[in-house]
Scaffold this active site. Structure first.
Site, PDB file in Angstrom:
ATOM      1  N   ASP A 279       0.861  -1.194   0.000  1.00 33.08           N
ATOM      2  CA  ASP A 279       0.000   0.000   0.000  1.00 33.08           C
ATOM      3  C   ASP A 279       0.894   1.240   0.000  1.00 33.08           C
ATOM      4  OD1 ASP A 279      -2.319   1.435  -0.063  1.00 33.08           O
ATOM      5  OD2 ASP A 279      -3.050   0.820   1.896  1.00 33.08           O
TER       6      ASP A 279
ATOM      7  N   HIS B 175      -9.576  -1.887  -8.261  1.00 31.27           N
ATOM      8  CA  HIS B 175      -9.561  -0.816  -7.249  1.00 31.27           C
ATOM      9  C   HIS B 175      -8.778   0.413  -7.710  1.00 31.27           C
ATOM     10  CE1 HIS B 175      -9.603   1.098  -3.365  1.00 31.27           C
ATOM     11  NE2 HIS B 175      -8.306   0.934  -3.161  1.00 31.27           N
TER      12      HIS B 175
HETATM   13  C1  HEM Z   1      -9.600  -1.619   3.527  1.00 34.22           C
HETATM   14  C2  HEM Z   1      -9.797  -0.832   2.502  1.00 34.22           C
HETATM   15  C3  HEM Z   1      -8.775  -0.585   1.429  1.00 34.22           C
HETATM   16  C4  HEM Z   1      -7.778  -1.387   0.968  1.00 34.22           C
HETATM   17  C5  HEM Z   1      -7.446  -2.799   1.413  1.00 34.22           C
HETATM   18  C6  HEM Z   1      -7.089  -0.649  -0.059  1.00 34.22           C
HETATM   19  C7  HEM Z   1      -5.989  -1.126  -0.764  1.00 34.22           C
HETATM   20  C8  HEM Z   1      -5.306  -0.413  -1.717  1.00 34.22           C
HETATM   21  C9  HEM Z   1      -4.146  -0.891  -2.415  1.00 34.22           C
HETATM   22  C10 HEM Z   1      -3.477  -2.248  -2.203  1.00 34.22           C
HETATM   23  C11 HEM Z   1      -3.771   0.074  -3.290  1.00 34.22           C
HETATM   24  C12 HEM Z   1      -2.598   0.020  -4.270  1.00 34.22           C
HETATM   25  C13 HEM Z   1      -1.363   0.588  -3.724  1.00 34.22           C
HETATM   26  C14 HEM Z   1      -1.245   2.076  -3.836  1.00 34.22           C
HETATM   27  O1  HEM Z   1      -1.413   2.644  -4.910  1.00 34.22           O
HETATM   28  O2  HEM Z   1      -0.987   2.699  -2.811  1.00 34.22           O
HETATM   29  C15 HEM Z   1      -4.690   1.178  -3.136  1.00 34.22           C
HETATM   30  C16 HEM Z   1      -4.649   2.360  -3.846  1.00 34.22           C
HETATM   31  C17 HEM Z   1      -5.586   3.363  -3.741  1.00 34.22           C
HETATM   32  N1  HEM Z   1      -6.700   3.364  -2.950  1.00 34.22           N
HETATM   33 FE1  HEM Z   1      -7.245   1.947  -1.642  1.00 34.22          FE
HETATM   34  N2  HEM Z   1      -7.682   0.564  -0.212  1.00 34.22           N
HETATM   35  C18 HEM Z   1      -8.725   0.649   0.667  1.00 34.22           C
HETATM   36  C19 HEM Z   1      -9.579   1.724   0.850  1.00 34.22           C
HETATM   37  C20 HEM Z   1      -9.640   2.819   0.040  1.00 34.22           C
HETATM   38  C21 HEM Z   1     -10.642   3.872   0.123  1.00 34.22           C
HETATM   39  C22 HEM Z   1     -11.787   3.939   1.131  1.00 34.22           C
HETATM   40  C23 HEM Z   1     -10.355   4.768  -0.865  1.00 34.22           C
HETATM   41  C24 HEM Z   1     -11.084   6.038  -1.228  1.00 34.22           C
HETATM   42  C25 HEM Z   1     -12.379   6.130  -1.349  1.00 34.22           C
HETATM   43  C26 HEM Z   1      -9.168   4.290  -1.544  1.00 34.22           C
HETATM   44  C27 HEM Z   1      -8.536   4.952  -2.565  1.00 34.22           C
HETATM   45  C28 HEM Z   1      -7.363   4.547  -3.157  1.00 34.22           C
HETATM   46  C29 HEM Z   1      -6.628   5.358  -4.114  1.00 34.22           C
HETATM   47  C30 HEM Z   1      -7.002   6.750  -4.606  1.00 34.22           C
HETATM   48  C31 HEM Z   1      -5.518   4.609  -4.474  1.00 34.22           C
HETATM   49  C32 HEM Z   1      -4.411   5.030  -5.430  1.00 34.22           C
HETATM   50  C33 HEM Z   1      -4.713   4.665  -6.841  1.00 34.22           C
HETATM   51  C34 HEM Z   1      -3.597   5.158  -7.723  1.00 34.22           C
HETATM   52  O3  HEM Z   1      -3.154   6.278  -7.506  1.00 34.22           O
HETATM   53  O4  HEM Z   1      -3.186   4.431  -8.617  1.00 34.22           O
HETATM   54  N3  HEM Z   1      -8.776   3.109  -0.982  1.00 34.22           N
HETATM   55  N4  HEM Z   1      -5.626   0.859  -2.176  1.00 34.22           N
END
Ligand code: HEM
Length: 514
Positions: free
Chosen positions: A211, A359
């Site tokens: 993450d 995601h």
């Molecule tokens: C338990 C809940 C969540 C998990 C397990 C999770 C997991 C992840 C993972 C593994 C990544 C890819 C690594 C990274 O780019 O940092 C990521 C990216 C991201 N997540 Fe989540 N996330 C969660 C909740 C959320 C929520 C609630 C939001 C917003 C509504 C969110 C928004 C984002 C965004 C904006 C990215 C970056 C995408 C990019 O820039 O390419 N995430 N998340």
């Protein structure tokens, strides 16, 4: 210990280029743009019960202890030098930040003190839960931890630090928490306290994925590290105007190319300058259920369960993006900050490499909305960049036990993000992208039939069943149709709050003013 969840790098002394805004680093609290250094983060949710004593404690102790952006950047440099000298232990940096809910600001400023602020902030996370499709009862009340919901929350203190050494009874952050609770004394009631901790698999959230890989770059603070593109930090990390995250600076105009400075987001009150809205969500993750699901789907589809997971997230567990490594993990790519964000989505028209609903494709569609005639936007890329957030979360809860076939112990993510509009940034991503089955619009399968992308399989919420298009890759060729049906959500909110994280001057001159 690292603050790198924001992807910022303090090694370059001159972070600003000509034309970049001057960031008031001594004013902005440290978690907002860069991220407090954290192996452990205590969240203290409080209610103010004696306003005069609370304000006095802020003035006499708390404000001077708050960790600013300048300090966080300086600590990054010290950590880098310390690591370079071969030492492996953690520097004992402790961080402190503070935020207030609408109720809290109203107590400090008077009844009309928050007039004109973000409507979602004023309404509060509890009222907004139904609109986010969070689980709610017949009256629209969210299904939150009883202790969290037991009283009005006026504010939150974030206290961070390295993990306790084996010989110490308490971690440095825990000691700081004791001091703060002591100083605030009977001026507050602690409504709920919780703690986040980084996992033994460092940097990975509980489902196992790296993450904090991708966060926006910020003009004036993120060093430029892509000789081919002056509008990027590391390759693929577009530089945004600071007003996207902090008041008092040019922001992102959804109708203009993202490189152009937009008008500074409107401030309802002058004291909002250098402050930011913080969204907090305690998101329970059902980890054994998630992994059992990957196994059974992988078996049923005849593909590697790890590929099922990678297509749900858009990255392999190592962090490697499936846009670049569509069929097999590439750990070296995942670990390389100069390569692991260097991709776009628009050339993947038939979701052969990455499902439209993965995601990372849902939450940051990059150039996926590129054709303005099709999507009806003046500037699709500018539009996407106007809906970004700065993430700064940390996992909570224990590792999965050997015999834990179904979740027995609560665990998940203390999700934290910063922005200047909760409605246009966090809520927009959750409601209009993650939960919306038709987003991104106007997409087609390789055989040109219309595609319904479905829910973001990680955070997308729905009243009924959830589904995602094209779990099977048609890479490099093929046009097999497939759908991933998800019986249950793997992520469920158990608490949430909307806060305002003010500048140091706003704290001193306005909020703590007797
Ligand atoms: C338990 C809940 C969540 C998990 C397990 C999770 C997991 C992840 C993972 C593994 C990544 C890819 C690594 C990274 O780019 O940092 C990521 C990216 C991201 N997540 Fe989540 N996330 C969660 C909740 C959320 C929520 C609630 C939001 C917003 C509504 C969110 C928004 C984002 C965004 C904006 C990215 C970056 C995408 C990019 O820039 O390419 N995430 N998340």
């Amino acid at each position: 210990m690292s603050a790198s969840i924001s992807g910022l790098n303090a090694s370059n002394a001159n972070l600003a280029a000509p034309g970049d805004p001057i960031i008031r680093k001594r004013e902005i609290q440290g978690d907002v743009l860069v991220g407090l250094q954290k192996d452990e983060e205590h969240f203290l949710f409080f209610k103010i019960v004696d306003v005069a004593r609370f304000k006095a404690a802020l003035r006499d102790y708390i404000i001077a202890e708050i960790t600013t952006t300048e300090e966080v950047l300086s600590r990054e440099i010290q950590i880098k030098a310390y690591k370079a000298s071969g030492r492996r232990s953690r520097l004992p940096f402790v961080g402190l930040n503070i935020g207030f809910s609408n109720d809290g600001l109203s107590v400090l400023l008077g009844a009309n003190g928050t007039d004109g602020m973000d409507a979602s902030f004023v309404a509060g996370a509890g009222v907004r839960a139904a609109g986010l499709l969070d689980p709610v009862d017949a009256n629209g009340k969210p299904d939150w931890l009883a202790a969290f919901a037991s009283d009005t929350i006026h504010g939150v203190l974030l206290v961070t630090g390295p993990a306790a050494s084996a010989s110490a009874a308490k971690s440095p952050a825990q000691k700081k928490v004791d001091d703060i609770v002591n100083v605030l004394g009977h001026s507050i009631k602690l409504v709920y306290r919780d703690v986040g901790v980084t996992r033994p698999q460092r940097g990975h959230e509980h489902f196992g994925f790296l993450d904090g890989v991708s966060n926006p770059g910020v003009r004036g603070i993120t060093p430029r590290d892509n000789p081919a593109d002056d509008n990027q930090g590391v390759p693929g990390q577009d530089l945004l105007w600071p007003g996207a995250f902090v008041f008092g600076y040019p922001g992102q105009d959804p109708n203009q190319p993202f490189e152009k400075p937009g008008a500074p987001p409107a401030m309802a009150h002058p004291w909002m300058a250098d402050g930011s809205y913080m969204v907090f969500r305690r998101l329970n993750q059902f980890v054994p259920e998630f992994h059992n699901f990957l196994q059974s789907e992988g078996r049923a589809l005849g593909i590697d369960p790890q590929l099922v997971g990678a297509r749900m997230v858009g990255r392999w567990q190592s962090g490697a993006p499936i846009m670049i490594a569509p069929l097999q993990d590439d750990p070296a790519l995942g670990a390389d900050p100069k390569a692991n964000n260097n991709f776009e989505f628009s050339q993947d028209t038939g979701e052969r490499r990455c499902p439209f609903a993965a995601h990372i494709r849902k939450t940051y569609p990059r150039d996926d909305l590129e054709d303005p005639n099709k999507v009806g936007l003046l500037n699709p890329e500018g539009f996407v960049q106007a809906h970004r957030i700065m993430r700064a979360g940390i996992p909570f809860g224990p590792e999965v036990a050997e015999d834990e076939e179904k979740t027995k112990h609560e665990r998940g993510l203390m999700f934290v993000c910063y922005q200047t509009s909760i409605i246009e940034q966090f809520e927009f991503i959750q409601i209009s992208w993650a939960n919306a089955t038709g987003f991104p619009i106007n997409k087609v399968h390789p055989d040109k039939t219309p595609a319904t992308p479905g829910h973001d399989p990680i955070i997308g919420q729905a009243k009924g069943a959830r589904a995602m298009d094209e779990i099977l890759p048609n890479y490099p060729m093929g046009d097999t149709r497939s759908t991933l049906n998800m019986p249950d959500a793997f992520v469920k909110p158990s608490a949430a709050g909307y806060f305002f994280v003010p500048s140091i001057s706003a704290l001193r001159n306005t909020l703590a003013h007797p």
